[in-house]
Design an enzyme around this catalytic site. Structure first.
Site, PDB file in Angstrom:
ATOM      1  N   VAL A  11       0.834  -1.203   0.000  1.00  0.00           N
ATOM      2  CA  VAL A  11       0.000   0.000   0.000  1.00  0.00           C
ATOM      3  C   VAL A  11       0.869   1.253   0.000  1.00  0.00           C
ATOM      4  CG1 VAL A  11      -1.640   1.317   1.406  1.00  0.00           C
ATOM      5  CG2 VAL A  11      -1.987  -1.124   1.057  1.00  0.00           C
ATOM      6  N   THR A 119      -5.128  -0.870   7.947  1.00  0.00           N
ATOM      7  CA  THR A 119      -6.414  -1.400   8.424  1.00  0.00           C
ATOM      8  C   THR A 119      -6.327  -1.585   9.937  1.00  0.00           C
ATOM      9  OG1 THR A 119      -6.653  -2.518   6.323  1.00  0.00           O
ATOM     10  CG2 THR A 119      -8.068  -3.290   8.117  1.00  0.00           C
ATOM     11  N   CYS A 259      -5.055  -9.540   2.573  1.00  0.00           N
ATOM     12  CA  CYS A 259      -6.175  -8.819   3.199  1.00  0.00           C
ATOM     13  C   CYS A 259      -7.333  -9.703   3.651  1.00  0.00           C
ATOM     14  CB  CYS A 259      -6.703  -7.764   2.237  1.00  0.00           C
ATOM     15  SG  CYS A 259      -5.537  -6.425   2.036  1.00  0.00           S
TER      16      CYS A 259
HETATM   17  C1  UDX Z   1      -8.423  -7.260  -1.723  1.00  0.00           C
HETATM   18  C2  UDX Z   1      -9.538  -6.229  -1.975  1.00  0.00           C
HETATM   19  O1  UDX Z   1     -10.145  -6.476  -3.248  1.00  0.00           O
HETATM   20  C3  UDX Z   1      -8.977  -4.819  -1.920  1.00  0.00           C
HETATM   21  O2  UDX Z   1     -10.018  -3.879  -2.085  1.00  0.00           O
HETATM   22  C4  UDX Z   1      -8.295  -4.643  -0.564  1.00  0.00           C
HETATM   23  O3  UDX Z   1      -7.690  -3.371  -0.493  1.00  0.00           O
HETATM   24  C5  UDX Z   1      -7.238  -5.703  -0.342  1.00  0.00           C
HETATM   25  O4  UDX Z   1      -7.815  -6.997  -0.468  1.00  0.00           O
HETATM   26  P1  UDX Z   1      -6.428  -8.311  -3.170  1.00  0.00           P
HETATM   27  O5  UDX Z   1      -6.185  -9.202  -1.993  1.00  0.00           O
HETATM   28  O6  UDX Z   1      -5.257  -7.634  -3.793  1.00  0.00           O
HETATM   29  O7  UDX Z   1      -7.472  -7.145  -2.773  1.00  0.00           O
HETATM   30  O8  UDX Z   1      -7.095  -9.197  -4.340  1.00  0.00           O
HETATM   31  P2  UDX Z   1      -8.556  -9.522  -4.909  1.00  0.00           P
HETATM   32  O9  UDX Z   1      -8.535  -9.336  -6.363  1.00  0.00           O
HETATM   33  O10 UDX Z   1      -9.614  -8.836  -4.158  1.00  0.00           O
HETATM   34  O11 UDX Z   1      -8.620 -11.108  -4.646  1.00  0.00           O
HETATM   35  C6  UDX Z   1      -8.527 -11.669  -3.340  1.00  0.00           C
HETATM   36  C7  UDX Z   1      -8.646 -13.170  -3.397  1.00  0.00           C
HETATM   37  O12 UDX Z   1      -9.958 -13.564  -3.758  1.00  0.00           O
HETATM   38  C8  UDX Z   1      -7.725 -13.837  -4.399  1.00  0.00           C
HETATM   39  O13 UDX Z   1      -7.155 -14.994  -3.811  1.00  0.00           O
HETATM   40  C9  UDX Z   1      -8.650 -14.228  -5.532  1.00  0.00           C
HETATM   41  O14 UDX Z   1      -8.195 -15.348  -6.246  1.00  0.00           O
HETATM   42  C10 UDX Z   1      -9.937 -14.509  -4.811  1.00  0.00           C
HETATM   43  N1  UDX Z   1     -11.134 -14.318  -5.641  1.00  0.00           N
HETATM   44  C11 UDX Z   1     -11.489 -13.086  -6.052  1.00  0.00           C
HETATM   45  C12 UDX Z   1     -11.935 -15.407  -5.969  1.00  0.00           C
HETATM   46  O15 UDX Z   1     -11.638 -16.552  -5.605  1.00  0.00           O
HETATM   47  N2  UDX Z   1     -13.068 -15.199  -6.710  1.00  0.00           N
HETATM   48  C13 UDX Z   1     -13.440 -13.969  -7.132  1.00  0.00           C
HETATM   49  O16 UDX Z   1     -14.501 -13.859  -7.787  1.00  0.00           O
HETATM   50  C14 UDX Z   1     -12.633 -12.886  -6.807  1.00  0.00           C
END
Ligand code: UDX
Length: 427
Positions: A11, A119, A259
């Protein structure tokens, strides 16, 4: 504006670089000497699309340091972006923020503001304000401005946010934050201003709700497999209801990253401290942990429990595509479990490196002597992999944890294809 950012992790680094791009002068502070030395030499610690270019482009507006020198008091804004890891007892570790606050107090002028992007538990920024007020007579206002950028699209997310959340107490401080973001040209409705506590809650509630969506669809996908329903149709029907929405309902092998796993657990713990049981979030966490186990068991059951000396290709190590981050990546659990059962694993990932597994640098090299293929991350370059390579698999079987081959009809090449939310017969 002159801005000092503390904590040059994901971040902090992305925010610093983007704020420089918006025209501000940024001093980036991190205790990690090696990281700072590397950044001074343009060696970037993480893989994130567009980050390197933007660092180079804004070099004259970015200074990297391990601490502030005394009397360096010309900052309008301090940003806190240090980590808030979970401790063994489930409480959030806030010590890094207090350390930063002490350093800020020593180096600030009257009327500077502190924007907290980390956070933190609900109520913490108010406590931080009290802590600061007790230590200095200078006016130093705390703002809660949680960050929503996603790894893999962090730069675009920062520069084109859907909304920004600003929790504030003083109008003076609010004006300064708005000035900092002015060059984003946001519409009024994209700027959500709240009290400090609500801003903190928005961050936890957003992440937990998104995590809940993923766990929900993952559970539905399991039931689809057993009932001969097809997750592709189910998703189409479900998401075309605008009350449900089209995004974030992709089933897979569970969410990972820095996160969702951390923040869902933290919120459950925060609620516990108020004697409230967050049943939906607890279930979200449990369902997520069960999802990767379910996938691993599918593989083990295919081999009737005996995978000793089998060689698996594992495509994708990072928790999601376009990042080299391995934190809470399902791939690690897969590697641990299969190697415990004496299987061999050959991994390939375009960016992530993991020293506990044998890794090849070219995707083709993985296929020379393998029995089975596992997909753990949906990197773009895996999607069109040549079928001739797939046919080299000795056991002619693929376990796709991200449904990237779902429309390729691999059956016609004599391959068995197991994905998520559709059983083998349906493919
Ligand atoms: C997340 C939040 O989206 C973001 O707003 C916050 O600031 C930090 O946490 P990030 O962890 O970078 O961001 O990735 P994100 O794209 O949200 O995916 C998180 C996880 O969920 C990944 O492991 C992804 O594979 C999984 N995921 C996401 C799914 O399994 N299915 C989906 O439809 C979307």
């Amino acid at each position: 504006m002159n801005i000092c950012v503390f904590g040059i992790g994901y971040v902090g680094l992305c925010a610093s670089v983007c704020l420089a791009q918006l025209g501000h002068n940024i001093v980036c502070i991190d205790k990690d000497n090696k990281k700072i030395e590397n950044l001074k030499n343009n060696i970037v610690p993480i893989f994130e699309p567009k980050l390197n270019e933007l660092i180079l482009k804004n070099k004259n507006k970015l200074i990297f340091k391990t601490n502030l020198e005394n009397n360096e008091k010309n900052f309008d804004i301090f940003i806190i972006a240090t980590g808030t890891p979970t401790q063994k007892n489930g409480e959030v570790d806030l010590s890094a923020i207090y350390n930063v606050a002490d350093e800020i107090i020593k180096n600030c002028k009257n009327n500077s503001i502190i924007i907290n992007k980390s956070t933190v538990p609900i109520g913490f920024n108010n406590k931080l304000q009290d802590y600061i007020n007790a230590k200095t007579n200078l006016k130093l206002d705390v703002i809660s401005n949680p960050e929503f950028l996603r790894q893999g699209s962090a730069i675009d997310d920062f520069l084109n946010p859907e909304r920004i959340i600003i929790g504030y107490k003083s109008d003076f401080a609010l004006k300064k934050v708005l000035k900092m973001y002015k060059a984003l040209n946001l519409k009024d409705e994209q700027i959500i201003t709240t009290d400090l506590n609500s801003a903190e809650m928005i961050k936890y509630a957003s992440n937990s709700f998104l995590a809940l969506k993923i766990s929900f669809i993952n559970e539905i996908s399991k039931l689809c497999e057993k009932t001969n329903a097809d997750i592709e149709y189910v998703k189409k029907g479900l998401t075309s209801d605008s009350r449900i929405g089209k995004k974030f309902l992709n089933c897979g092998i569970g969410f990972g990253g820095s996160c969702f796993p951390k923040d869902t657990k933290a919120l459950v713990n925060i609620a516990n401290n108020y004697d409230i049981e967050l049943k939906t979030i607890k279930a979200t966490i449990e369902a997520n942990e069960a999802q990767v186990d379910y996938f691993i068991n599918k593989i083990i059951n295919f081999y009737k429990g005996n995978i000793k000396d089998k060689t698996f290709i594992l495509l994708g190590l990072s928790f999601k595509p376009n990042t080299n981050d391995l934190r809470e990546a399902p791939s690690i659990k897969i590697i641990d479990k299969l190697t415990d059962l004496n299987a061999n694993i050959i991994a390939y990932d375009p960016k992530a490196k993991y020293d506990k597994v044998k890794q090849v640098n070219k995707i083709n090299d993985a296929f020379n002597d393998a029995d089975c293929l596992i997909i753990a991350t949906e990197w773009e370059e895996f999607k069109n992999i040549d079928v001739e390579l797939l046919k080299k698999l000795k056991d002619k079987v693929i376990f796709d944890g991200r449904n990237i081959f779902i429309n390729r009809n691999l059956k016609k090449y004599g391959l068995k294809y197991y994905c998520i939310g559709k059983n083998e017969q349906q493919n």
